[in-house]
Design a protein around this motif. Structure first.
Motif, PDB file in Angstrom:
ATOM      1  N   ILE A  16       0.849  -1.201   0.000  1.00  0.00           N
ATOM      2  CA  ILE A  16       0.000   0.000   0.000  1.00  0.00           C
ATOM      3  C   ILE A  16       0.880   1.246   0.000  1.00  0.00           C
ATOM      4  N   ALA A  17       1.896   1.253   0.848  1.00  0.00           N
ATOM      5  CA  ALA A  17       2.806   2.397   0.924  1.00  0.00           C
ATOM      6  C   ALA A  17       3.511   2.610  -0.417  1.00  0.00           C
ATOM      7  N   ARG A  18       3.989   1.536  -1.004  1.00  0.00           N
ATOM      8  CA  ARG A  18       4.684   1.632  -2.295  1.00  0.00           C
ATOM      9  C   ARG A  18       3.749   2.160  -3.373  1.00  0.00           C
ATOM     10  N   ARG A  19       2.549   1.593  -3.414  1.00  0.00           N
ATOM     11  CA  ARG A  19       1.555   1.995  -4.415  1.00  0.00           C
ATOM     12  C   ARG A  19       1.199   3.473  -4.301  1.00  0.00           C
ATOM     13  N   THR A  23       5.333   6.381   3.104  1.00  0.00           N
ATOM     14  CA  THR A  23       6.065   5.450   3.961  1.00  0.00           C
ATOM     15  C   THR A  23       5.111   4.477   4.650  1.00  0.00           C
ATOM     16  N   VAL A  24       5.679   3.372   5.100  1.00  0.00           N
ATOM     17  CA  VAL A  24       4.916   2.402   5.891  1.00  0.00           C
ATOM     18  C   VAL A  24       4.388   3.083   7.150  1.00  0.00           C
ATOM     19  N   GLU A  25       5.202   3.917   7.762  1.00  0.00           N
ATOM     20  CA  GLU A  25       4.793   4.625   8.973  1.00  0.00           C
ATOM     21  C   GLU A  25       3.579   5.506   8.713  1.00  0.00           C
ATOM     22  N   GLN A  30      -2.217   6.597   9.376  1.00  0.00           N
ATOM     23  CA  GLN A  30      -3.555   6.835   8.838  1.00  0.00           C
ATOM     24  C   GLN A  30      -4.527   5.759   9.301  1.00  0.00           C
ATOM     25  N   MET A  31      -4.062   4.529   9.365  1.00  0.00           N
ATOM     26  CA  MET A  31      -4.901   3.448   9.876  1.00  0.00           C
ATOM     27  C   MET A  31      -5.265   3.687  11.338  1.00  0.00           C
ATOM     28  N   LYS A  32      -4.291   4.119  12.128  1.00  0.00           N
ATOM     29  CA  LYS A  32      -4.548   4.379  13.548  1.00  0.00           C
ATOM     30  C   LYS A  32      -5.571   5.492  13.728  1.00  0.00           C
ATOM     31  N   ILE A  33      -5.473   6.527  12.902  1.00  0.00           N
ATOM     32  CA  ILE A  33      -6.441   7.622  12.980  1.00  0.00           C
ATOM     33  C   ILE A  33      -7.844   7.103  12.673  1.00  0.00           C
TER      34      ILE A  33
END
Length: 80
Positions: A16-19, A23-25, A30-33
């Motif tokens: 997902i980050a690459r696409r 960054t992975v972070e 964003q997922m945590k939010i």
């Protein structure tokens, strides 16, 4: 937590980050939010969803959410 599942989750987050060119972070933040918004819901169905996630801590991690959601999808697919 199952190490094989964690590797699959980490690879999915990396993809997902690459696409998206981030960054992975950033993806995890964003997922945590999004997760915090869901966890605050007053809707009983939403609360039930979050309460049923297996977790090691008080709040599920993005990895735990992905694993839980993928297992739910597998169960639904097998019942079709």
């Amino acid at each position: 937590m199952n190490k094989k599942k964690l590797i699959v989750v980490e690879n999915a987050i990396k993809e997902i980050a690459r696409r998206d060119g981030v960054t992975v972070e950033y993806v995890k933040m964003q997922m945590k939010i999004a997760m915090m918004n869901g966890l605050r819901s007053a809707d009983p169905r939403v609360k039930s969803f979050w309460d049923n996630i297996s977790r090691e801590g008080k709040i599920p991690t993005p990895d735990e959410l992905i694993i839980h959601t993928s297992e739910l999808l597998k169960k639904r697919k097998s019942h079709e």
